[in-house]
Design a protein around this motif. Structure first.
Motif, PDB file in Angstrom:
ATOM      1  N   ASP A 185       0.813  -1.217   0.000  1.00  0.00           N
ATOM      2  CA  ASP A 185       0.000   0.000   0.000  1.00  0.00           C
ATOM      3  C   ASP A 185       0.849   1.270   0.000  1.00  0.00           C
ATOM      4  N   GLU A 186       2.165   1.101   0.029  1.00  0.00           N
ATOM      5  CA  GLU A 186       3.045   2.266   0.073  1.00  0.00           C
ATOM      6  C   GLU A 186       3.056   2.978  -1.276  1.00  0.00           C
ATOM      7  N   ASP A 187       3.150   4.287  -1.224  1.00  0.00           N
ATOM      8  CA  ASP A 187       3.160   5.098  -2.441  1.00  0.00           C
ATOM      9  C   ASP A 187       4.561   5.067  -3.054  1.00  0.00           C
ATOM     10  N   THR A 188       4.729   4.268  -4.086  1.00  0.00           N
ATOM     11  CA  THR A 188       6.028   4.129  -4.747  1.00  0.00           C
ATOM     12  C   THR A 188       5.880   4.364  -6.246  1.00  0.00           C
ATOM     13  N   ILE A 189       7.009   4.498  -6.907  1.00  0.00           N
ATOM     14  CA  ILE A 189       7.039   4.551  -8.371  1.00  0.00           C
ATOM     15  C   ILE A 189       7.623   3.230  -8.858  1.00  0.00           C
ATOM     16  N   VAL A 190       6.874   2.516  -9.670  1.00  0.00           N
ATOM     17  CA  VAL A 190       7.306   1.205 -10.154  1.00  0.00           C
ATOM     18  C   VAL A 190       8.035   1.374 -11.488  1.00  0.00           C
ATOM     19  N   ILE A 191       9.266   0.890 -11.522  1.00  0.00           N
ATOM     20  CA  ILE A 191      10.095   0.971 -12.730  1.00  0.00           C
ATOM     21  C   ILE A 191      10.726  -0.398 -12.976  1.00  0.00           C
ATOM     22  N   GLU A 192      10.697  -0.821 -14.214  1.00  0.00           N
ATOM     23  CA  GLU A 192      11.354  -2.075 -14.568  1.00  0.00           C
ATOM     24  C   GLU A 192      12.737  -1.782 -15.142  1.00  0.00           C
ATOM     25  N   LEU A 193      13.730  -2.543 -14.666  1.00  0.00           N
ATOM     26  CA  LEU A 193      15.073  -2.493 -15.242  1.00  0.00           C
ATOM     27  C   LEU A 193      15.268  -3.755 -16.071  1.00  0.00           C
ATOM     28  N   TYR A 194      15.593  -3.559 -17.327  1.00  0.00           N
ATOM     29  CA  TYR A 194      15.727  -4.686 -18.251  1.00  0.00           C
ATOM     30  C   TYR A 194      17.187  -4.799 -18.674  1.00  0.00           C
ATOM     31  N   ALA A 195      17.789  -5.945 -18.375  1.00  0.00           N
ATOM     32  CA  ALA A 195      19.208  -6.156 -18.662  1.00  0.00           C
ATOM     33  C   ALA A 195      19.376  -7.076 -19.856  1.00  0.00           C
ATOM     34  N   GLN A 196      20.322  -6.728 -20.709  1.00  0.00           N
ATOM     35  CA  GLN A 196      20.707  -7.597 -21.810  1.00  0.00           C
ATOM     36  C   GLN A 196      22.139  -7.249 -22.197  1.00  0.00           C
ATOM     37  N   GLN A 197      22.827  -8.216 -22.766  1.00  0.00           N
ATOM     38  CA  GLN A 197      24.202  -7.939 -23.176  1.00  0.00           C
ATOM     39  C   GLN A 197      24.211  -6.877 -24.279  1.00  0.00           C
ATOM     40  N   PHE A 198      24.805  -5.726 -24.082  1.00  0.00           N
ATOM     41  CA  PHE A 198      25.461  -5.217 -22.887  1.00  0.00           C
ATOM     42  C   PHE A 198      24.910  -3.829 -22.629  1.00  0.00           C
ATOM     43  N   ASN A 199      23.628  -3.750 -22.311  1.00  0.00           N
ATOM     44  CA  ASN A 199      23.004  -2.456 -22.056  1.00  0.00           C
ATOM     45  C   ASN A 199      21.821  -2.627 -21.106  1.00  0.00           C
ATOM     46  N   TRP A 200      21.354  -1.492 -20.631  1.00  0.00           N
ATOM     47  CA  TRP A 200      20.188  -1.449 -19.747  1.00  0.00           C
ATOM     48  C   TRP A 200      19.080  -0.641 -20.403  1.00  0.00           C
ATOM     49  N   TYR A 229      32.345  -4.732 -18.910  1.00  0.00           N
ATOM     50  CA  TYR A 229      32.917  -3.537 -18.281  1.00  0.00           C
ATOM     51  C   TYR A 229      32.204  -2.258 -18.713  1.00  0.00           C
ATOM     52  N   ASN A 230      31.569  -2.291 -19.875  1.00  0.00           N
ATOM     53  CA  ASN A 230      30.956  -1.082 -20.426  1.00  0.00           C
ATOM     54  C   ASN A 230      29.431  -1.107 -20.328  1.00  0.00           C
ATOM     55  N   MET A 231      28.890  -2.035 -19.557  1.00  0.00           N
ATOM     56  CA  MET A 231      27.431  -2.139 -19.420  1.00  0.00           C
ATOM     57  C   MET A 231      26.976  -1.211 -18.299  1.00  0.00           C
ATOM     58  N   GLN A 232      26.502  -0.057 -18.673  1.00  0.00           N
ATOM     59  CA  GLN A 232      26.100   0.929 -17.687  1.00  0.00           C
ATOM     60  C   GLN A 232      24.997   1.822 -18.244  1.00  0.00           C
ATOM     61  N   MET A 233      24.291   2.464 -17.343  1.00  0.00           N
ATOM     62  CA  MET A 233      23.247   3.410 -17.735  1.00  0.00           C
ATOM     63  C   MET A 233      23.317   4.623 -16.813  1.00  0.00           C
ATOM     64  N   LYS A 234      23.179   5.776 -17.402  1.00  0.00           N
ATOM     65  CA  LYS A 234      23.212   7.021 -16.642  1.00  0.00           C
ATOM     66  C   LYS A 234      21.946   7.154 -15.808  1.00  0.00           C
ATOM     67  N   VAL A 235      22.120   7.582 -14.562  1.00  0.00           N
ATOM     68  CA  VAL A 235      20.993   7.770 -13.647  1.00  0.00           C
ATOM     69  C   VAL A 235      20.950   9.236 -13.230  1.00  0.00           C
ATOM     70  N   ILE A 236      19.808   9.856 -13.423  1.00  0.00           N
ATOM     71  CA  ILE A 236      19.621  11.258 -13.048  1.00  0.00           C
ATOM     72  C   ILE A 236      18.588  11.330 -11.925  1.00  0.00           C
ATOM     73  N   VAL A 237      18.987  11.905 -10.796  1.00  0.00           N
ATOM     74  CA  VAL A 237      18.034  12.160  -9.714  1.00  0.00           C
ATOM     75  C   VAL A 237      17.581  13.611  -9.834  1.00  0.00           C
ATOM     76  N   ASP A 238      16.305  13.783 -10.128  1.00  0.00           N
ATOM     77  CA  ASP A 238      15.733  15.117 -10.330  1.00  0.00           C
ATOM     78  C   ASP A 238      14.962  15.568  -9.094  1.00  0.00           C
ATOM     79  N   THR A 239      14.666  16.836  -9.070  1.00  0.00           N
ATOM     80  CA  THR A 239      13.673  17.317  -8.115  1.00  0.00           C
ATOM     81  C   THR A 239      12.309  16.787  -8.572  1.00  0.00           C
ATOM     82  N   PRO A 240      11.335  16.680  -7.676  1.00  0.00           N
ATOM     83  CA  PRO A 240      10.015  16.171  -8.092  1.00  0.00           C
ATOM     84  C   PRO A 240       9.424  16.940  -9.269  1.00  0.00           C
ATOM     85  N   GLU A 241       9.627  18.251  -9.298  1.00  0.00           N
ATOM     86  CA  GLU A 241       9.073  19.061 -10.387  1.00  0.00           C
ATOM     87  C   GLU A 241       9.757  18.740 -11.715  1.00  0.00           C
TER      88      GLU A 241
END
Length: 386
Positions: free
Chosen positions: A163-178, A324-336
């Protein structure tokens, strides 16, 4: 390869000859009075002092390592539960260092104090219940405390109330990207299956599922500060591991099943860039890059771009040649900013429709062209028959 085999054969021959000489020496026991291999008191004294020298080296190298490489460890955690993880890790490290310092000192001291001496016999006793109780109970209590604290922290981290208010996001992995799939306004991910992978639908989302109609698929992960993110993870091919080092989060992505992890970001990307240690780290990296760029430019090559900190999602399982090169950029934004970014993203269902629409004329054109060719060939046949 041949050279390697030759070296291996030579090494094995040397070992065999050495073993033969030892066997020969054993057959000569009692036939001579050579005691050159028996340690003397002087030999034992030297070995005792060497033990102390090694102890000093061990402590000096440990202290040097702490000062030399200590700054390389991750500093401020960027997630709510990161403080618990760091506290558990710090307590564990402190206990390990204390125990290691004491036990190593005692080990080397006793090796020196009770070194071999001529005509001296060691004291032997079968058992000592008090001593055995001490060295069994103390480690058991300490380890039990660490384990209980770890289980408590793990339970708090992994528990997600339905019942917690969360944001549901799926992370999909495959050689060699996200790739990341957002659950949209209904906050429910549509069904997916690898058998449905086709064209732009690279995650195999079931487009007939009502919950899929507002899903968004991206290659750069954006998450809002202060909001719990409930990640659901899949893998298309082999075992991967979703690792967010700055958020102190990691979970395996297993083919054929969905794994989950949740955390709450507490620092935006912009805020983390302004932390004193990060400013210093980025400046140091850019100094190294500037020096390297001078060398590259002198060789006629392109200079390196300046480094800018960003959160990253990494793969922490060796999943293949480009792991070694399997990565994805993550941006933490303000809610707005996060809401604005989401509103600008295209829905997967629209991307699929556009892809099908753009493919349809090409198919029709190909059919018409083929029919023309058939007509031409038919005409040629008729002319030939005449």
């Amino acid at each position: 390869m041949t050279s390697l085999l030759v070296i291996i054969v030579l090494v094995l021959l040397a070992v065999a000859l050495w073993q033969l000489t030892k066997i020969f020496d054993l057959t000569q026991v009692g036939s001579n009075s050579d005691t050159s291999e028996v340690a003397t008191d002087d030999d034992n004294n030297v070995q005792g002092y060497i033990m102390f020298a090694f102890l000093a080296f061990l402590y000096i190298f440990t202290i040097y390592g702490l000062f030399k490489w200590g700054p390389l460890v991750l500093h401020t955690p960027a997630s709510e539960h990161g403080l618990d993880v760091d506290n558990l890790m710090n307590i564990t490290w402190v206990l390990i260092f204390i125990v290691q310092a004491i036990t190593q000192a005692l080990l080397h001291y006793f090796a020196f104090k009770y070194k071999g001496k001529k005509d001296q016999k060691a004291l032997y006793f079968a058992d000592n219940n008090k001593l055995e109780a001490v060295w069994s109970v103390i480690p058991a209590v300490v380890l039990a405390g660490l384990i209980l604290y770890g289980l408590y922290a793990w339970t708090n981290i992994m528990f997600v109330d339905e019942d917690e208010d969360t944001i549901v996001i799926e992370l999909y992995a495959q050689q060699f990207n996200w790739k990341a799939r957002y659950s949209g306004t209904d906050n429910v991910l549509g069904k997916a299956n690898v058998r449905l992978i086709e064209g732009v639908n690279s995650l195999g989302v079931d487009m007939s599922d009502p919950y899929s109609q507002d899903d968004i698929v991206v290659t750069e992960l954006h998450i809002p500060k202060g909001k719990k993110i409930h990640f659901k993870m899949r893998s298309q091919d082999v075992l991967h591991s979703a690792y967010f080092p700055h958020f102190r989060a990691q979970m395996n992505c297993v083919p054929g099943m969905v794994t989950e992890f949740a955390f709450t970001p507490i620092l935006t990307t912009a805020e983390y860039r302004e932390l004193p240690y990060m400013i210093e780290k980025v400046a140091h990296i850019n100094d190294l890059r500037a020096k390297k760029s001078v060398e590259l430019v002198a060789k006629g090559e392109t200079a390196l771009d300046p480094y800018t900190f960003d959160y990253l999602l990494l793969c922490n399982k060796i999943c293949g040649a480009s792991h070694y090169n399997m990565q994805m950029k993550v941006i933490v934004d303000t809610p707005e900013d996060y809401k604005k970014w989401v509103s600008e993203q295209a829905l997967l269902v629209n991307q699929v429709k556009e892809a099908k629409a753009s493919a349809a004329p090409a198919v029709d054109g190909a059919v018409k062209q083929d029919s023309t060719k058939v007509g031409d060939s038919t005409a040629v046949v008729k002319i030939a028959m005449k």
